[in-house]
Design an enzyme around this catalytic site. Structure first.
Site, mmCIF file in Angstrom:
data_model
loop_
_atom_site.group_PDB
_atom_site.id
_atom_site.type_symbol
_atom_site.label_atom_id
_atom_site.label_comp_id
_atom_site.label_asym_id
_atom_site.label_seq_id
_atom_site.Cartn_x
_atom_site.Cartn_y
_atom_site.Cartn_z
ATOM 1 N N CYS A 266 0.788 -1.009 0.097
ATOM 2 C CA CYS A 266 -0.067 0.214 -0.136
ATOM 3 C C CYS A 266 0.905 1.277 -0.006
ATOM 4 O O CYS A 266 1.779 1.243 0.802
ATOM 5 C CB CYS A 266 -0.936 -0.015 1.209
ATOM 6 N N HIS B 275 -10.229 1.289 1.688
ATOM 7 C CA HIS B 275 -9.552 2.775 2.048
ATOM 8 C C HIS B 275 -10.971 3.656 2.401
ATOM 9 O O HIS B 275 -10.686 4.657 3.013
ATOM 10 C CB HIS B 275 -8.832 3.504 1.057
ATOM 11 N N HIS C 193 -9.224 -3.816 -1.642
ATOM 12 C CA HIS C 193 -8.150 -3.130 -1.367
ATOM 13 C C HIS C 193 -8.337 -1.685 -1.155
ATOM 14 O O HIS C 193 -8.631 -0.892 -0.339
ATOM 15 C CB HIS C 193 -6.812 -3.601 -1.851
ATOM 16 N N GLU C 194 -8.821 -0.991 -2.358
ATOM 17 C CA GLU C 194 -9.054 0.217 -2.641
ATOM 18 C C GLU C 194 -10.364 0.679 -2.055
ATOM 19 O O GLU C 194 -10.235 1.823 -1.439
ATOM 20 C CB GLU C 194 -9.056 0.716 -4.161
#
Ligand code: ZN
Length: 189
Positions: free
Chosen positions: A103, A149, A145-146
């Protein structure tokens, strides 16, 4: 366009739930510039995804794009460039798959994370319409993953076995040789 500073773990914005984006905001010059700068920033750091909170903007916006000639992720399939606004995720296959993730907000480290292998995402486009995509495999992990966020979550929150959290150099020296045994051994940012 400008390369923006990427916030690092410990900055409170990375732990906030990002705010929904209003339809009237989409066509504003400011919003267009934000997206351009995010693509520039992602390219500068050779990332394959970037979420707005990572550059200090706590809004439901993320970009994903895996380029064809990408030496850092040779096994990753090429994708088009996605601009994802106000996404809603539905898991289509709860079977877990694991990849080594990195990341830009946690530089120098990577960790092995297992996530559902297939999902559906409904999101708002820049034109204000709703688009639905179905992603699976490595690309599904990149999206999760994105979009994590946008919920204030980082990949380290999802590591089950903390022995599989390593610095890049140690990963290369000790963990990466397993790549042949485990085809799921890939990295993302
Ligand atoms: Zn990240």
């Amino acid at each position: 366009m400008a390369t923006l500073k990427v916030l690092r773990m410990g900055h409170p914005i990375l732990r906030e739930k990002a705010k929904l984006i209003a339809p009237e905001e989409l066509q504003s010059t400011e919003f267009q510039k934000l997206i351009e700068d995010m693509f520039e920033t992602m390219a500068t750091y050779e990332g394959i995804g970037l979420a707005a909170p990572q550059i200090g903007v706590s809004k439901q916006l993320a970009i994903v794009g895996i380029p064809e000639d990408n030496p850092r992720y040779p096994d990753a399939p090429e994708t088009k460039q996605y601009i994802i606004i106000n996404p809603k995720i539905k898991i289509l296959d709860t079977k877990l798959q694991g990849f080594w993730e990195g990341c830009l907000s946690i530089p120098g480290l990577r960790g092995f994370v297992e996530r559902p292998r297939k999902l559906q995402i409904d999101y708002t486009t820049l034109e204000g319409t709703i688009e639905r995509i179905v992603v699976e495999g490595f690309v599904a992990t990149v999206f999760q993953h994105e979009l994590d966020h946008l919920e204030g979550k980082l990949y380290i929150d999802r590591i089950k076995d903390t022995r599989k959290l390593a610095f890049n150099e140690e990963y290369d020296n000790f963990l990466c040789p397993d790549r042949d045994k485990d085809k799921n051994d890939k990295e993302i940012e």
